[in-house]
Design an enzyme around this catalytic site. Structure first.
Site: not given
Lengths: 293, 293, 293, 293
Positions: C22, C67-68, C186, C229, C255, C257
């Site tokens: 689930k 799954t219940d 930058r 990096q 990154n 920009h």
């Protein structure tokens, strides 16, 4: 299949209310005036209104401001202006377009501001490193003439939750489709969207925003809530109390349901401890709170 | 920091325009009347308006319809009703809440319909298997009394693109912030949102939707577009022509820019072949097209 | 229906690696042990592995855990267990399913934790009111036998930005498709996703998460970055330094920009003040930082 | 700033597995070779692997390909190449970067293709106008040397639903947390994600994709489903049958639960007609289907 039906003659049509401009212009402005840099990040929409009938009905673009120009202008004026709040920047932009666009008579500017805090290092905020925060700040500036402005400011994505001190009782119970039991103890959560208007042009928009943001959270904590509607009203009243500049405030408050999960089936008590956070559907309350004179 | 400032006395406040209800109720109805099953899937919002002042200002919930009841009612009435279009289902819902809620005087119902087609098998659509489609159908029904209704229908997420037969020329060029060159050949793409109103209550909403959906696409193809604004107008005029039931139609059309990528830097020609699909910002056009009498 | 082509004979097929369970189970647990309530909110996925061949190939569901049931178990065990970290809760869940499911031999549990802080009132955090925060905490616990566990913890949506002290120089310049100029100044921004592994089972997962979260932010501020990096590596090294329990850490760092908008065209300087925040495309760096022995 | 604790000496760290490149490069290519234009739209990610240690550990960028160059290259090579499928374009890109980047030894290219159909006009598809479709096509090409390639293709957002012919029975029932009743009649819906690998390099990737897309839908319709797991297996087997080029196929299939809404409380029958479409949690099945030799 071939197109056998004759095309009907076109009806007479006219252009109704309309606007155009640029949306989702993502602007960041850095103030490098000292070592302690400041940043503001906005997503801006500018929409112009005016005499754009020929463009729509005839395909005649004469004197139209290109939306690419709108984009350039937002960045260009941000350099020269945008010294104060985003709301004031909106006024600068609208005044500019009414002056520059031969056919532009008014318009609106909407923004979402993404909020950043300084990265904490050694107990203090860093000079030039920032970390993104929830919630978001919003606003809208409108003008019919480029000289006077109607300003609305707002908050989005303010998600608050309380684990006690709220309930929901005494509502309409004897009704065919009503199955919800009453409660005076529950978990209450909402994702506040607020927008407010001003009764003056002399506003420190940044300061007011901070006060509203703080007050909404504090009022959320300070009372037993018999309904999200009542909390909405108390929030509005408290904001009007601490912000005399605000004429009225609107809230949109979904009731984010936290359902007590049924553990009795497994022989377990659930004393408001284990919840399913249900994403949808949700109760949704909207309303204005205004000054009563 | 300790809370040193005395709390100011609360200002007098009153409740303004308001509504509440349930949103994002996800409903699927299956019609099993024959072997060829039919399905409709809606996300429904119902908002009630009326005399909710005591709940907001006093925390008095007397006679309020719980939003949980709104949910139950949507599913319950979908079983007994919802035999025709979602718009008609909206009328049923609003009429019900005005009748049932002691304080309810009106409200609105909004829906998004998710569209499904039959899975194609051997050239035909399957009896009971379906596959989800774009775009989405939308609508809004409003009422002040639970007896008369204002209906708006719409389309969302209809994304169309043409690789030729559009341009943008003769706009305001001699302006400080204008750098865009004119073109009479470009790629044009838009994500159409439309909403329309009716001039009658006798409407086959499903049929009209299909005609609008088809017409918007066809008009998009049938002319050289000097601007998205002109295409917007022509789409509106064409819809009014083929749908006499529609009084006016509104479009919101972003100009999804496809930028010719600069390949000259690498010694390559780019004859409108290689584009960067720029997600934002985008030009944004909004406008109503109305009958001219 | 005219399926004219003969259906080919089915090939022999076998089941390969598989799991089921689930996902997106939204759990909130409230600790009401004192007046100062505590909350934890998780989205949980549990996937079981084991001998599920018959279910897949024969449609034989014998002994399968529904799954219940997985959902019920997550809420049920949260009541009895989940006393420490989400990672420890993951171990409890996997041990349970291996014990309970006749065909289950192992599996994995993944979680996203949504973080809440106490609403600040009068300088202190409120006892029972909370406000949602960015970023998000993540984790994954895997087991082959329900007794030993491999744990990975992580961070998502940690968005950091610096306005100076970064550049990008000395890369491959003489290449046909290279047009980017070098820069030693930058704006750098990234949306950090991190995941780390442990070299011991004796871990205070909550404490480690807090240290990693703090260290990533601090390292982001403490150096001139010649590349994302290098910053990635320094972050990893710093985390390994302050967290001896961590064997290695992986980062995914786009990154984001921020493009210096060309204002020279309008006669304006742009000294790294006005940026277009470009949503895409983005540089994307991924890498592990490991102990070197 | 008062960072009082001494910073510990940095541990020795080394770079583990890593890659970098550009993601979400949005490319549209128009083929104008005839009046009947053709378009393909991709979101591309290229990640390079190789000897990037100095960049990470020393901040030495020598010989690194800038991610901006990766972007330029994707557009540039799309002009000269990309004549066949996106998978073949991926091979061209990886071969290029291994040849061009002094430190690049391999990498991977991932794409999402957005699908467009011609706008239908008069029963035929228009020459140069297109309308966006669900689902999406995906793929991944990986290489260790720029000369040989491992290709995976896929489908995303294929949302299918059947209103009958499915059930869930005979699973583990006598278990503490199991409350779900068995059923042999329910509504089943899933959002298929598939990925497959090839046993040959001689593949018409476009043709194979079309066959898989068709087969998954047809198999979904052609049997009573005792579980989503069994349907997953049958889909895989059918794909392997009609696509000899495919060596194995993986599915990720959430079970989008449609819950029969309890209308008995209101005196209404609900014979699988009225459903709540629950967005989460959902059962989630993943598995490979392989050739059995």
């Amino acid at each position: 299949m071939t197109q056998t039906q004759p095309t009907p003659a076109k009806v007479n049509a006219r252009l109704g209310e309309n606007n155009y401009g640029k949306a989702e212009v993502k602007l960041m402005k850095v103030n490098r005036g000292s070592e302690r840099h400041e940043i503001r990040e906005l997503a801006v929409r500018v929409a112009m209104t005016g005499d754009f009938g020929a463009a729509h009905t005839q395909g005649d673009n004469t004197d139209l401001v290109a939306t690419d120009t709108v984009r350039n202008t937002i960045y260009g004026l941000a350099k020269e202006g945008f010294a104060a709040s985003p709301e004031e920047f909106g006024k600068e932009l609208l005044a500019h377009f009414v002056k520059t666009g031969p056919r532009v008579t008014g318009g609106f500017m909407e923004f979402t501001e993404y909020l950043w805090e300084r990265v904490p290092v050694g107990g203090e905020g860093h000079n030039h490193s920032f970390v993104r925060q929830m919630p978001r700040r919003t606003g809208r500036v409108e003008s019919q003439d480029g000289q006077s402005f109607q300003v609305t400011s707002g908050i989005e994505e303010l998600y608050v939750l309380k684990t006690t001190e709220s309930g929901w009782e005494n509502y309409l119970l004897n009704e065919r489709f009503t199955t919800l039991p009453e409660t005076h103890e529950r978990l209450m959560a909402t994702f506040v969207t607020a927008r407010w208007e001003y009764n003056t042009d002399e506003v420190d928009y940044d300061a007011v925003w901070g006060r509203v943001y703080k007050q909404i959270q504090e009022t959320f904590t300070d009372h037993y809530s018999p309904s999200l509607q009542h909390t909405l009203f108390l929030m509005g009243q408290a904001v009007l109390t601490v912000c005399p500049e605000i004429s009225r405030i609107w809230f949109r408050m979904p009731n984010k349901h936290h359902l007590v999960y049924n553990l009795e089936r497994f022989g377990l008590e659930n004393n408001l401890e284990i919840f399913h956070v249900d994403p949808e559907p949700y109760g949704l309350m909207e309303g204005w709170v205004e000054r009563a004179e």
